[in-house]
Design an enzyme around this catalytic site. Sequence first.
Site, mmCIF file in Angstrom:
data_model
loop_
_atom_site.group_PDB
_atom_site.id
_atom_site.type_symbol
_atom_site.label_atom_id
_atom_site.label_comp_id
_atom_site.label_asym_id
_atom_site.label_seq_id
_atom_site.Cartn_x
_atom_site.Cartn_y
_atom_site.Cartn_z
ATOM 1 N N ASN A 1 45.047 -38.491 -32.273
ATOM 2 C CA ASN A 1 44.499 -37.169 -31.998
ATOM 3 C C ASN A 1 45.204 -36.520 -30.806
ATOM 4 O O ASN A 1 45.183 -37.054 -29.701
ATOM 5 C CB ASN A 1 43.002 -37.292 -31.670
ATOM 6 C CG ASN A 1 42.364 -35.937 -31.412
ATOM 7 O OD1 ASN A 1 42.208 -35.130 -32.333
ATOM 8 N ND2 ASN A 1 42.004 -35.648 -30.161
ATOM 9 N N GLU A 2 45.866 -35.402 -31.061
ATOM 10 C CA GLU A 2 46.409 -34.534 -30.001
ATOM 11 C C GLU A 2 47.233 -35.210 -28.914
ATOM 12 O O GLU A 2 46.804 -35.282 -27.751
ATOM 13 C CB GLU A 2 45.261 -33.804 -29.297
ATOM 14 C CG GLU A 2 44.478 -32.880 -30.179
ATOM 15 C CD GLU A 2 43.409 -32.117 -29.388
ATOM 16 O OE1 GLU A 2 43.088 -32.514 -28.254
ATOM 17 O OE2 GLU A 2 42.904 -31.122 -29.903
ATOM 18 N N ARG B 1 34.570 -36.512 -40.291
ATOM 19 C CA ARG B 1 35.684 -37.127 -39.552
ATOM 20 C C ARG B 1 35.114 -37.941 -38.391
ATOM 21 O O ARG B 1 34.393 -37.408 -37.548
ATOM 22 C CB ARG B 1 36.615 -36.011 -39.026
ATOM 23 C CG ARG B 1 37.709 -36.533 -38.142
ATOM 24 C CD ARG B 1 38.622 -35.433 -37.578
ATOM 25 N NE ARG B 1 39.459 -36.046 -36.561
ATOM 26 C CZ ARG B 1 39.771 -35.490 -35.400
ATOM 27 N NH1 ARG B 1 39.375 -34.274 -35.090
ATOM 28 N NH2 ARG B 1 40.517 -36.142 -34.532
ATOM 29 N N ASN C 1 44.258 -29.134 -34.726
ATOM 30 C CA ASN C 1 43.083 -28.787 -33.921
ATOM 31 C C ASN C 1 43.362 -27.439 -33.267
ATOM 32 O O ASN C 1 44.373 -27.276 -32.580
ATOM 33 C CB ASN C 1 42.848 -29.817 -32.808
ATOM 34 C CG ASN C 1 42.264 -31.118 -33.335
ATOM 35 O OD1 ASN C 1 42.016 -31.252 -34.539
ATOM 36 N ND2 ASN C 1 42.051 -32.067 -32.455
ATOM 37 N N GLU D 1 39.784 -29.783 -36.270
ATOM 38 C CA GLU D 1 38.784 -29.378 -35.266
ATOM 39 C C GLU D 1 38.865 -27.876 -35.084
ATOM 40 O O GLU D 1 39.955 -27.304 -35.032
ATOM 41 C CB GLU D 1 39.065 -29.998 -33.880
ATOM 42 C CG GLU D 1 38.666 -31.439 -33.753
ATOM 43 C CD GLU D 1 38.976 -32.028 -32.368
ATOM 44 O OE1 GLU D 1 38.943 -31.275 -31.362
ATOM 45 O OE2 GLU D 1 39.243 -33.231 -32.312
ATOM 46 N N HIS E 1 33.762 -45.072 -14.730
ATOM 47 C CA HIS E 1 33.093 -45.985 -13.791
ATOM 48 C C HIS E 1 33.800 -46.040 -12.438
ATOM 49 O O HIS E 1 33.163 -46.248 -11.411
ATOM 50 C CB HIS E 1 33.000 -47.397 -14.389
ATOM 51 C CG HIS E 1 32.116 -47.443 -15.613
ATOM 52 N ND1 HIS E 1 32.289 -48.324 -16.647
ATOM 53 C CD2 HIS E 1 31.046 -46.664 -15.980
ATOM 54 C CE1 HIS E 1 31.382 -48.103 -17.591
ATOM 55 N NE2 HIS E 1 30.618 -47.091 -17.204
ATOM 56 N N HIS F 1 41.479 -41.807 -30.926
ATOM 57 C CA HIS F 1 41.089 -40.552 -30.274
ATOM 58 C C HIS F 1 40.925 -40.845 -28.772
ATOM 59 O O HIS F 1 39.815 -40.840 -28.242
ATOM 60 C CB HIS F 1 39.790 -40.018 -30.891
ATOM 61 C CG HIS F 1 39.512 -38.571 -30.625
ATOM 62 N ND1 HIS F 1 39.276 -37.643 -31.611
ATOM 63 C CD2 HIS F 1 39.404 -37.870 -29.462
ATOM 64 C CE1 HIS F 1 39.037 -36.454 -31.083
ATOM 65 N NE2 HIS F 1 39.102 -36.570 -29.773
ATOM 66 N N ASP G 1 28.411 -43.979 -21.377
ATOM 67 C CA ASP G 1 27.809 -45.311 -21.570
ATOM 68 C C ASP G 1 26.809 -45.299 -22.729
ATOM 69 O O ASP G 1 26.728 -46.238 -23.504
ATOM 70 C CB ASP G 1 27.079 -45.776 -20.298
ATOM 71 C CG ASP G 1 28.054 -46.154 -19.188
ATOM 72 O OD1 ASP G 1 29.281 -46.044 -19.402
ATOM 73 O OD2 ASP G 1 27.580 -46.555 -18.106
ATOM 74 N N GLN H 1 32.994 -40.063 -27.421
ATOM 75 C CA GLN H 1 32.132 -38.915 -27.134
ATOM 76 C C GLN H 1 30.698 -39.095 -27.632
ATOM 77 O O GLN H 1 29.787 -38.457 -27.120
ATOM 78 C CB GLN H 1 32.744 -37.641 -27.729
ATOM 79 C CG GLN H 1 34.057 -37.271 -27.069
ATOM 80 C CD GLN H 1 34.624 -35.967 -27.589
ATOM 81 O OE1 GLN H 1 35.308 -35.942 -28.607
ATOM 82 N NE2 GLN H 1 34.357 -34.882 -26.900
ATOM 83 N N TYR I 1 41.475 -24.048 -31.162
ATOM 84 C CA TYR I 1 40.294 -23.497 -30.502
ATOM 85 C C TYR I 1 40.445 -22.028 -30.122
ATOM 86 O O TYR I 1 39.559 -21.230 -30.366
ATOM 87 C CB TYR I 1 39.952 -24.325 -29.242
ATOM 88 C CG TYR I 1 39.339 -25.655 -29.622
ATOM 89 C CD1 TYR I 1 37.976 -25.780 -29.809
ATOM 90 C CD2 TYR I 1 40.142 -26.768 -29.857
ATOM 91 C CE1 TYR I 1 37.402 -26.982 -30.202
ATOM 92 C CE2 TYR I 1 39.583 -27.976 -30.256
ATOM 93 C CZ TYR I 1 38.216 -28.074 -30.429
ATOM 94 O OH TYR I 1 37.657 -29.248 -30.834
HETATM 95 C C1 BGC Z 1 39.436 -32.904 -28.447
HETATM 96 C C2 BGC Z 1 37.944 -33.089 -28.631
HETATM 97 C C3 BGC Z 1 37.159 -32.186 -27.690
HETATM 98 C C4 BGC Z 1 37.589 -30.753 -27.924
HETATM 99 C C5 BGC Z 1 36.856 -29.733 -27.077
HETATM 100 C C6 BGC Z 1 39.848 -31.446 -28.344
HETATM 101 O O1 BGC Z 1 41.038 -31.332 -27.632
HETATM 102 O O2 BGC Z 1 40.121 -33.523 -29.504
HETATM 103 O O3 BGC Z 1 37.629 -34.434 -28.443
HETATM 104 O O4 BGC Z 1 35.781 -32.336 -27.841
HETATM 105 O O5 BGC Z 1 38.960 -30.638 -27.639
HETATM 106 O O6 BGC Z 1 37.210 -29.802 -25.752
#
Ligand code: BGC
Length: 504
Positions: free
Chosen positions: A190-191, A101, A329, A398, A63, A146, A76, A43, A331
């Site tokens: 990761n996830e 991290r 993680n 996260e 690509h 990741h 890139d 990222q 959100y």
């Molecule tokens: C991912 C991150 C991503 C974030 C927001 C998570 O599932 O680990 O890489 O930026 O979501 O979409």
Amino acid sequence: MEKSFIFLIFLVLTHRSSMQEDDNAYSKIPAGLKIGIGEASYQTEGAWNISNKGESIWDNFVHNVPWKIDDQSNGDTASDSYYKYKDDVKLIKMLGLDYHRLSISWARVLPNGSADSINQEGIQYYHNFIDELLANGIEPIVTIYHWDHPQVLEDMGGWMNESMATWFTEYAEVLYRELGPKVKVFVTINEPQILCFQGYGGTLIAPGRNLGPAGAYTCGHNMLKAHAKAYRLYGEKYRSAQNGKLGIISHCSGFLPETEGETLPSETAYQFRCGWISHAIFVGDYPQLMKSKVAEVSRNEGLSESRLPKFSPEWIRYINGTADFFGLNHYSSYLVSFPTTTIQNDSFMLDDSGVSIRSDPRWEAGSLKRFRIIPEGFGWLLRKIKSEYNNPPVYITENGLPDNGGLQDYQRIKYHYLYLKEVLRAVQRDGCNVQRYTFWSLLDHFEWNSGYRHTFGFINVNMTSPGRERTPKLSFSWLQNVMRTRQLQPPILPPSVNTTTNHQ
Ligand code: BGC
């Protein structure tokens, strides 16, 4: 009349003061809670073909099928952190954070996927980055993987191939040997939930294999084996000398019942999404509820056996107990129910569960609609993890909100104020053992299939300028104040708004 007016004043005042009491009670960041920020290699790094780096599945994806990315962009150059890591460390230091991290690009370290040929220039970049963090008093937390494995391994089946567990462990060992003397927290993967469902089950993210739920489950199965092998190897060969902690990261949403008191839909959604990975590690095997449901759905579809793979008793024992912390993680949250008609979930991730999930449209959203501000769901989740797994140490790895860019990111501040407050409440009032909280993310970066349209950064990056200049956003100074005082700071309200938020 006069009496009722006085009573009203009384109510307002007591409500106010209880809100203030609550605010003060859950504002202080306790000594046992470390605060950091995070990023992932693909990222931010860019330099996709520099320093003998091999092609990763993400290089290949952007690509070859650029139309899969909303704005047809790619990583890139991304935030150019391969070249600008020293600037980034300066900014992390200015924030006053305890840790950072970062993740390692597998293809940069092992360009042809094999641990027999380590790319010295590649590993040197991570030595330099980590040394720079340590020299500035910032603890590094390293994610081994990741989502960006070498394309050559994908050509051999990627996570559909059980050998990936061995290849992953060999790669992890390179990192233990090289970086282990200075890194005390490693995250293996990761996830699995997101990568397996969106990258193997579906086509949304790399490698976009479109193998349906059976493919996603096989991917998770192999990842659990990979994680456990890497964890056990660390214990056998490195732990006594390096004394680090290891864990895997689960992606877990909050699942609030659509109908108050009806808990089975929440439980089912939780076990299918979060428990799928976490139960195997903290309790042993897949959750019973998930095993029974997938077996039933498979039978109904005429399959001769469940599409959820089975672990042997040896594997169940081997995977169980392979985490020193619960990597989380988080959100946002959803309302869940058992529907009366056919389910119309926007992702098939929960289809086998029979649960329907939706967002309440009244909940405020970030720039992507699935990111709603619903902090009580976070509290629900933290308490669920506490009761489900006997209160393990939780590292929140996260937590963040996307917007459409710009420096005046009031909404990001509001989100983090409410979410961090929920964490503090869960720790101080409910005794949840949360030991780390990670803001996501340091910089504006390549946001997978959303490209650069949605940003999570506390620092703006000018993506159209070759210099990729960094400019701190309003949230940056808010976070600086939080860290300076180690006290949650009230949200900064946009000039036009003069009332406080009603999310308390
Ligand atoms: C991912 C991150 C991503 C974030 C927001 C998570 O599932 O680990 O890489 O930026 O979501 O979409």
